[in-house]
Design an enzyme around this catalytic site. Structure first.
Site, PDB file in Angstrom:
ATOM      1  N   HIS A 149       0.355  -0.772   0.036  1.00  0.00           N
ATOM      2  CA  HIS A 149      -0.102  -0.052  -0.374  1.00  0.00           C
ATOM      3  C   HIS A 149       0.503   1.462  -0.039  1.00  0.00           C
ATOM      4  O   HIS A 149       0.611   1.720  -0.830  1.00  0.00           O
ATOM      5  CB  HIS A 149      -1.156   0.381   1.288  1.00  0.00           C
ATOM      6  CG  HIS A 149      -2.366  -1.171   0.785  1.00  0.00           C
ATOM      7  ND1 HIS A 149      -1.986  -2.376   1.509  1.00  0.00           N
ATOM      8  CD2 HIS A 149      -3.709  -0.487   0.402  1.00  0.00           C
ATOM      9  CE1 HIS A 149      -3.173  -2.573   0.806  1.00  0.00           C
ATOM     10  NE2 HIS A 149      -3.948  -1.710   0.187  1.00  0.00           N
ATOM     11  N   HIS A 175      -6.327  -1.591   8.628  1.00  0.00           N
ATOM     12  CA  HIS A 175      -6.278  -2.054   6.956  1.00  0.00           C
ATOM     13  C   HIS A 175      -5.393  -0.478   6.591  1.00  0.00           C
ATOM     14  O   HIS A 175      -6.689   0.416   6.162  1.00  0.00           O
ATOM     15  CB  HIS A 175      -7.418  -2.380   5.839  1.00  0.00           C
ATOM     16  CG  HIS A 175      -7.264  -2.687   5.060  1.00  0.00           C
ATOM     17  ND1 HIS A 175      -7.313  -4.343   3.827  1.00  0.00           N
ATOM     18  CD2 HIS A 175      -6.566  -1.631   3.913  1.00  0.00           C
ATOM     19  CE1 HIS A 175      -6.268  -3.860   3.119  1.00  0.00           C
ATOM     20  NE2 HIS A 175      -6.324  -2.220   3.014  1.00  0.00           N
ATOM     21  N   HIS A 204      -9.052   5.283   1.351  1.00  0.00           N
ATOM     22  CA  HIS A 204      -8.057   4.570   0.538  1.00  0.00           C
ATOM     23  C   HIS A 204      -6.566   5.928   0.684  1.00  0.00           C
ATOM     24  O   HIS A 204      -5.384   5.351   0.873  1.00  0.00           O
ATOM     25  CB  HIS A 204      -8.487   4.449  -0.233  1.00  0.00           C
ATOM     26  CG  HIS A 204      -7.529   2.943  -0.588  1.00  0.00           C
ATOM     27  ND1 HIS A 204      -8.099   1.950  -0.071  1.00  0.00           N
ATOM     28  CD2 HIS A 204      -6.545   2.567  -1.714  1.00  0.00           C
ATOM     29  CE1 HIS A 204      -7.842   0.882  -0.496  1.00  0.00           C
ATOM     30  NE2 HIS A 204      -6.281   1.095  -1.035  1.00  0.00           N
TER      31      HIS A 204
END
Length: 600
Positions: free
Chosen positions: A265, A371, A451
């Site tokens: 990520h 996450h 995100h």
């Protein structure tokens, strides 16, 4: 006397001819400078990692003030022009040529100064076609772009995009370790590409040289590319991170520090020259004594040599038992875990509390409870800013591991963490009418399953990509009611308030732009603009809801939407759609690429 002189001349001539013939033999197959080329010979893809690049060697010429133009392929194409720093010439060993068209005999011009004189040379050079790997469910060699609109002053834009899917040939970890914990079993052929505003691919990274599925240290998804202060590309990939020039010269490849695993990520270079990486922790002993591998819940800071500087254990800083956001998620799309059979369904409390340990969304250390998918750094107070998909929140956390604020819905936060939740206000600073999940009679909204969250130094604000799954901590009656948006907030850290100052996507795109996973929004100082990438639009079939998913040109094709807005405006100056080339190949992120800054 005359005869001796003639004889000497003839002998000398014969000797020179013999030497020249011998030298030609020694020269063999070494490259020769082409005709009408004032500099040296051309090397295609000099480092083997960037097939749409070339290098014009210097052949002992001492040049400076270099400008390169790769000319457009036709009247509708976009030329790429950039300056090359004098030291970059020596670093690369010649003039770096970036932005060649694939499967095309390119024309480019090199302008330079030598001996006080301005010179210029034009070259012709063929570059190979695009190759980012082949998948069993694939209908095109690479993602294809459709240009909707580009304002003239944005025509020179170049957009980096990467996609995330595995190939059946190379993703051995995925296929051979389907029950492996953590991100170890996530592996795929990297797809890094750069598009111009005519929709043409002008650069791609060779996935076959930068990725090795049979090597623990070199496998994994390539994700989170950011441009360093030196103009290089840095990203995380499985069990390490890499830094490479735009020409494909690998500056460094590092393994993660020994106690950490599963980088994905984000690989963020920060102002002090170090890097922030989102990782996990192996062999983590929980308070109940169980040993687990953690999932996407640690941030490490490493220096340029790869040495560990600091780390943040979010299991100790946040609350891994908070389930408010997890219970609202669409179980079909949990970032890397795309499960079409579960699309439209929600996990139950039993699901998230009793799930096996591993890369499964659920509460408690050892499951995917937080996450984290982006990391930023604020040097003003030596803090990090995190976007958390599974807590539907953005956090600011200090160097001493204290939460400074939480941008997200208040429901489910307890104790000291509850006191850190920001209060929504209007532009006059008046408190809005909100409950523990939503605000009423206002455009303000929290970000849901966000995100990215990046500070905008020039404006004193924060941009967030609001994916929109689990909005208001629930699933809507109809899937087509979902939407994603780019949103900008202004935070007053003294008053612990947050104001929404801009958004795009809710009304303008609606469900067409709904991206359940991935994506990015980022301010661009050079044009005072905001670039947004709706990276997984259409993941479950735009307009069709769920259920009839198959490999075809409609429901199987994920569409990335790239927009760029002048600051504060909601009408895009740029819109480019990029259709995927494989079944459920989702875009991950986009970045604006400025070759003149990267060639200094």
């Amino acid at each position: 006397m005359f005869k001796k002189t003639v004889l000497a001349t003839v002998v000398a001539g014969l000797a020179m001819a013999s030497i020249n013939a011998h030298s030609a033999g020694l020269y063999g197959m070494k490259p020769k400078v082409g005709p009408n080329a004032p500099l040296g010979y051309i090397v295609h893809d000099p480092y083997g990692n960037a097939p749409l690049t070339a290098l014009v060697t210097l052949n002992n010429h001492k040049i400076s003030d270099v400008t390169v133009t790769v000319h457009a392929d036709d009247k509708d194409g976009v030329p790429i022009t950039y300056d090359v720093g004098d030291m970059r010439l020596y670093s690369e060993g010649g003039v770096p040529i970036f932005g060649l068209y694939p499967d095309f005999n390119n024309t480019f011009t090199v302008s330079y100064s030598e001996g006080g004189e301005k010179k210029s040379a034009e070259y012709r050079f063929y570059a190979p076609d695009v190759d980012v790997g082949i998948n069993q469910n694939q209908w095109a060699k690479a993602p294809t772009a459709e240009v909707h609109h580009v304002d003239p002053e944005f025509k020179d834009r170049l957009y980096f995009v990467n996609f995330t899917t595995a190939t059946t040939k190379e993703a051995k970890l995925t296929h051979n370790n389907v029950t492996a914990q953590g991100a170890f079993n996530w592996d795929g052929t990297p797809a890094f590409l750069i598009y111009d505003t005519a929709g043409d691919i002008r650069w791609f990274m060779n996935p076959h040289t930068t990725h090795d599925p049979s090597h623990f240290e070199k496998a994994g998804y390539a994700m989170g590319m950011n441009v360093t202060a030196e103009g290089n590309m840095a990203w995380v990939q499985g069990q390490g991170w890499k830094e490479m020039t735009l020409m494909g010269r690998m500056i460094s490849e590092h393994s993660l520090p020994g106690d950490f695993i599963d980088a994905s990520h984000e690989g963020m270079p920060i102002e002090n020259g170090n890097y922030l990486l989102r990782v996990a922790k192996k062999d983590y002993k929980r308070r109940d004594g169980k040993i687990v591998n953690t999932i996407r819940d640690h941030i490490i800071e490493v220096d340029a040599r790869g040495e560990l500087v600091d780390f943040w254990d979010l299991n100790e800083i946040l609350d891994p038992m908070r389930d408010a956001a997890l219970l609202s998620l669409d179980a079909g799309a949990v970032c890397l875990n795309i499960d079409v059979d579960k699309a439209g369904h929600q996990a139950t409390a039993e699901d998230i509390h009793e799930a096996p340990y591993g890369d499964i969304h659920g509460v408690e250390t050892g499951r995917n409870w937080v996450h984290v998918n982006s990391v930023d750094y604020d040097p003003e107070d030596d803090s990090i800013i995190l976007s958390s998909r599974h807590q539907s929140a953005v956090f600011k956390i200090t160097r001493d591991k204290k939460v400074k604020w939480i941008l997200g819905a208040p429901r489910g936060w307890k104790g000291e963490l509850a006191d850190k939740v920001l209060t929504p206000v209007d532009k006059r600073g008046k408190k809005l009418n909100c409950d523990d999940a939503r605000c009423y009679d206002t455009d303000f909204d929290y970000s849901w399953t966000s995100h990215t969250a990046y500070k905008v130094d020039e404006k004193g604000t924060l941009t967030v990509f609001d994916n929109g799954d689990g909005r208001y901590l629930e699933q809507p009656t109809f899937p087509t009611d979902k939407y994603s948006r780019a949103v900008e907030y202004k935070i007053d850290e003294d008053k612990m308030t947050v104001q929404q100052v801009w958004e795009y996507g809710k009304d303008e795109l609606g469900y067409e732009g709904y991206s359940p996973v991935t994506s990015i929004v980022k301010y661009q100082a050079d044009k005072d603009s905001v670039m947004t990438h709706f990276a997984s639009a259409g993941l479950f079939g735009v307009g069709g809801g769920y259920g009839n998913l198959k490999m075809d040109e409609t429901t199987g094709k994920v569409k990335s939407i790239i927009t760029e807005h002048r600051y504060g405006e909601t009408k895009p100056a740029v819109r480019i759609d990029i259709d995927s080339h494989r079944l459920f190949a989702t875009g991950y992120r986009a970045q604006v690429i400025r070759p003149s800054e990267m060639m200094q």
